[in-house]
Design an enzyme around this catalytic site. Structure first.
Site, PDB file in Angstrom:
ATOM      1  N   GLU B  53      -4.678 -19.533   1.714  1.00  0.00           N
ATOM      2  CA  GLU B  53      -4.518 -20.112   0.376  1.00  0.00           C
ATOM      3  C   GLU B  53      -3.428 -21.189   0.448  1.00  0.00           C
ATOM      4  O   GLU B  53      -2.260 -20.877   0.682  1.00  0.00           O
ATOM      5  CB  GLU B  53      -4.170 -19.037  -0.648  1.00  0.00           C
ATOM      6  CG  GLU B  53      -5.388 -18.358  -1.239  1.00  0.00           C
ATOM      7  CD  GLU B  53      -6.393 -19.352  -1.808  1.00  0.00           C
ATOM      8  OE1 GLU B  53      -7.593 -19.251  -1.453  1.00  0.00           O
ATOM      9  OE2 GLU B  53      -6.016 -20.253  -2.584  1.00  0.00           O
ATOM     10  N   SER B  54      -3.819 -22.434   0.212  1.00  0.00           N
ATOM     11  CA  SER B  54      -2.864 -23.533   0.386  1.00  0.00           C
ATOM     12  C   SER B  54      -1.694 -23.414  -0.590  1.00  0.00           C
ATOM     13  O   SER B  54      -0.566 -23.793  -0.258  1.00  0.00           O
ATOM     14  CB  SER B  54      -3.566 -24.880   0.221  1.00  0.00           C
ATOM     15  OG  SER B  54      -4.107 -25.016  -1.075  1.00  0.00           O
ATOM     16  N   CYS B  84      -9.347 -26.293   6.782  1.00  0.00           N
ATOM     17  CA  CYS B  84      -9.465 -25.835   5.395  1.00  0.00           C
ATOM     18  C   CYS B  84      -8.126 -25.993   4.660  1.00  0.00           C
ATOM     19  O   CYS B  84      -7.726 -27.104   4.366  1.00  0.00           O
ATOM     20  CB  CYS B  84      -9.990 -24.403   5.356  1.00  0.00           C
ATOM     21  SG  CYS B  84     -10.579 -23.951   3.700  1.00  0.00           S
ATOM     22  N   ARG B 113      -9.319 -29.691  -3.489  1.00  0.00           N
ATOM     23  CA  ARG B 113      -9.406 -28.244  -3.218  1.00  0.00           C
ATOM     24  C   ARG B 113     -10.676 -27.655  -3.799  1.00  0.00           C
ATOM     25  O   ARG B 113     -11.138 -28.091  -4.847  1.00  0.00           O
ATOM     26  CB  ARG B 113      -8.213 -27.520  -3.858  1.00  0.00           C
ATOM     27  CG  ARG B 113      -6.924 -27.624  -3.091  1.00  0.00           C
ATOM     28  CD  ARG B 113      -5.843 -26.828  -3.803  1.00  0.00           C
ATOM     29  NE  ARG B 113      -6.051 -25.395  -3.689  1.00  0.00           N
ATOM     30  CZ  ARG B 113      -5.691 -24.503  -4.617  1.00  0.00           C
ATOM     31  NH1 ARG B 113      -5.136 -24.892  -5.739  1.00  0.00           N
ATOM     32  NH2 ARG B 113      -5.894 -23.219  -4.406  1.00  0.00           N
ATOM     33  N   ARG B 143     -14.946 -21.615   0.283  1.00  0.00           N
ATOM     34  CA  ARG B 143     -14.210 -22.230  -0.832  1.00  0.00           C
ATOM     35  C   ARG B 143     -13.560 -23.515  -0.331  1.00  0.00           C
ATOM     36  O   ARG B 143     -12.373 -23.778  -0.556  1.00  0.00           O
ATOM     37  CB  ARG B 143     -13.137 -21.261  -1.383  1.00  0.00           C
ATOM     38  CG  ARG B 143     -13.703 -20.091  -2.187  1.00  0.00           C
ATOM     39  CD  ARG B 143     -12.622 -19.077  -2.547  1.00  0.00           C
ATOM     40  NE  ARG B 143     -11.458 -19.686  -3.154  1.00  0.00           N
ATOM     41  CZ  ARG B 143     -11.238 -19.776  -4.484  1.00  0.00           C
ATOM     42  NH1 ARG B 143     -12.104 -19.269  -5.327  1.00  0.00           N
ATOM     43  NH2 ARG B 143     -10.158 -20.351  -4.935  1.00  0.00           N
ATOM     44  N   HIS B 178     -14.292 -24.038   9.202  1.00  0.00           N
ATOM     45  CA  HIS B 178     -13.497 -23.094   9.999  1.00  0.00           C
ATOM     46  C   HIS B 178     -14.020 -22.977  11.431  1.00  0.00           C
ATOM     47  O   HIS B 178     -14.784 -22.056  11.724  1.00  0.00           O
ATOM     48  CB  HIS B 178     -13.512 -21.711   9.337  1.00  0.00           C
ATOM     49  CG  HIS B 178     -12.772 -21.680   8.053  1.00  0.00           C
ATOM     50  ND1 HIS B 178     -11.403 -21.571   7.999  1.00  0.00           N
ATOM     51  CD2 HIS B 178     -13.190 -21.777   6.773  1.00  0.00           C
ATOM     52  CE1 HIS B 178     -11.012 -21.595   6.735  1.00  0.00           C
ATOM     53  NE2 HIS B 178     -12.078 -21.714   5.967  1.00  0.00           N
ATOM     54  N   GLU B 180     -12.600 -21.850  13.882  1.00  0.00           N
ATOM     55  CA  GLU B 180     -12.103 -20.619  14.517  1.00  0.00           C
ATOM     56  C   GLU B 180     -13.012 -19.426  14.235  1.00  0.00           C
ATOM     57  O   GLU B 180     -12.852 -18.379  14.848  1.00  0.00           O
ATOM     58  CB  GLU B 180     -10.661 -20.339  14.043  1.00  0.00           C
ATOM     59  CG  GLU B 180     -10.509 -19.735  12.647  1.00  0.00           C
ATOM     60  CD  GLU B 180     -10.670 -20.725  11.507  1.00  0.00           C
ATOM     61  OE1 GLU B 180     -11.078 -21.883  11.763  1.00  0.00           O
ATOM     62  OE2 GLU B 180     -10.405 -20.335  10.355  1.00  0.00           O
TER      63      GLU B 180
END
Lengths: 296, 197
Positions: B53-54, B84, B113, B143, B178, B180
């Site tokens: 969550e940024s 992200c 976002r 998201r 993502h 990863e």
């Protein structure tokens, strides 16, 4: 670049969101104002519900899904993910929550169960689910039903961490034992746990659950958060612990900082100083209803 | 492979998908370390900023001075990979963020976002990424943000419906998806490969 065909609702995107929440704090909130306080404090998500577990416990009666209007208010108030609870087995409540666009559904023992023998078939949904577990067998059954995240049940609304610790130690302890079981013993483990053999074999091979394991149920202080993170929880849910404390704004920030810096007791001490009263606690033996026994 | 040449790669570990990045990097033979404080940053040669969550990550980084220390290192040319939330943190401008949400300004872009919507709109898609040999990259968007304005000097490596989702500016690489989580280490190889040079 041409058009990209999109696939939604996959296990990868469901488990992926759970992965994104790791290391964070998810806070129970009952209105938009509390949701803003939670976001301001650095919560990674909020759980929208009408009453926090300690009030559900006090009021008794049947606890159900929250009013959609209240969930929508909370969604509009914050930019972080919003979760909401459905009763165990109540797939119609889960359908409603999915239609509202919540980001995670908690099939929760804190609400009154709607089905005495069936949990929701979570594969049938695009929205990811989190479920509670008290032991490894329960955890693997929930995963087999499609849960994308697990949490300890603990004993919600008590401010007493002892049950969550028991559940985490049980799940993590059995995972550790399973990794040294040979292939013949894995069959016996599957039988004893009441869990599908392929999941038992996967856990034996990888030494971890295929979805993140969070802690819930009884976290009331920054040190509680540090404790359960050190016991192997990957993130924490705080229910009544924030907004039933004497200074919710400070308690919320303190639990967030303690969760991030759970290995550093100097920081946990710093954020714990002068926090005021934590939520009132309850002895487990004094409870009339234990939520953790709900679900199977 | 490029371990010695690449030095130590720090993974921002305030919150989010830290371990999956560490896992991919270690699979490539890279030495990693977790970065939670300005002190941790001193031993690293490059940084990975994971998803999460940024808002939370920014708040925690601001509180202990890590944001300022990171900005200083990035201004000095430290290579970085952001995914992200990491892309959001590296951007010059954040759209649809909290009113008090800042960013590190290492990429001359505006990032929106949750641009693709909430979780039920999260998706997987096969993506052509410039500079990657072989089949399309299987990209996981959760998201996810996308890039809305791109400044001079920013290369767009991949887009979804015309929105940039993989970009590079100098030594800084960022994806809205993502890498990863996809079981494909080519984006990480691209990043690690750039460190050796």
């Amino acid at each position: 670049m041409t058009e990209n065909e999109r696939t939604t609702g996959t296990q990868l995107v469901k488990r992926g969101l759970a992965e994104m929440l790791t290391g964070g704090v998810i806070m129970d909130v009952v209105d938009a104002e509390q949701a803003r306080i939670a976001e301001d404090a650095g919560a990674v998500a909020v759980m929208a519900l009408e009453r926090v577990p300690s009030d559900i416990r006090r009021d008794g009666g049947v606890a159900r899904m929250s009013d959609p209007a209240m969930i929508e208010d909370i969604k509009a108030a914050v930019t972080i993910p919003v979760m909401a609870k459905a009763r165990i087995g109540h797939f119609a409540e889960a359908q409603v929550l999915q239609s509202l666009g919540v980001d995670f559904v908690d099939e929760s023992e804190v609400l009154t169960p709607a089905d005495e023998s069936h949990h929701i078939d979570k594969w049938a949904f695009e929205v990811p689910f989190v479920c509670g577990a008290t032991n490894l067998g329960e955890a693997l059954r929930r995963i087999s039903e499609g849960a994308a995240m697990l949490r300890s049940k603990g004993e919600a609304g008590t401010g007493n961490i002892v049950e969550a610790v028991r559940h985490l130690r049980s799940i993590r302890g059995d995972i550790a034992k399973l990794t040294v079981a040979d292939s013949a013993e894995q069959f016996e483990w599957a039988k004893r746990l009441g869990a599908p053999l392929p999941l038992v074999q996967e856990v034996a091979a990888t030494g971890k659950l295929p979805v993140p394991l969070f802690c819930a149920g009884g976290i009331a202080t920054p040190a509680d958060a540090s404790l359960v993170m050190q016991l192997g929880a990957e993130a924490v849910f705080v229910g009544s612990g924030i907004f039933k404390s004497s200074d919710p704004v400070r308690m919320a920030s303190a639990v967030v900082e303690a969760t991030t810096n759970y290995t550093d007791p100097v920081i946990v001490a710093k954020v714990s100083r002068g926090l005021g009263d934590a939520m009132p606690g309850l002895e487990i033996a004094s409870l009339q209803t234990t939520f953790a026994e709900r679900g199977w | 492979m490029t371990a010695a040449a690449g030095g130590v790669v720090g993974v921002l570990a305030l919150q989010g998908a830290v371990r999956p990045h560490q896992h991919v990097l270690e699979g490539l033979g890279v030495t990693t370390t977790l970065v939670r404080s300005p002190d941790d940053l001193e031993s690293v040669d490059a940084m990975v900023l994971p998803g999460g969550e940024s808002t939370t990550i920014w708040m925690l980084a601001q509180a202990n001075g890590l944001a300022a220390a990171l900005k200083h290192r990035l201004d000095g040319g430290m290579p970085a990979l952001g995914t992200c939330a990491g892309m959001i943190l590296l951007a010059g401008t954040v759209l649809d963020g909290r009113a008090d949400q800042g960013s590190l300004g290492a990429l001359d872009v505006a990032v929106r976002r949750n641009a693709f919507g909430r979780q039920v709109a999260s998706f997987e898609a096969d993506l052509a990424v410039d500079g990657l040999a072989g089949p399309p990259f299987h990209a996981v968007f959760i998201r996810a943000p996308f890039v809305e304005r791109v400044g001079d000097g920013v290369e767009v490596l991949a887009s979804v419906d015309g929105h940039p989702v993989a970009i590079r500016q100098g030594a800084v690489l960022a994806t809205a998806f993502h890498p990863e989580l996809a079981g494909d280490d080519r984006i990480h190889r691209m990043f690690v490969g750039s460190l050796a040079g």
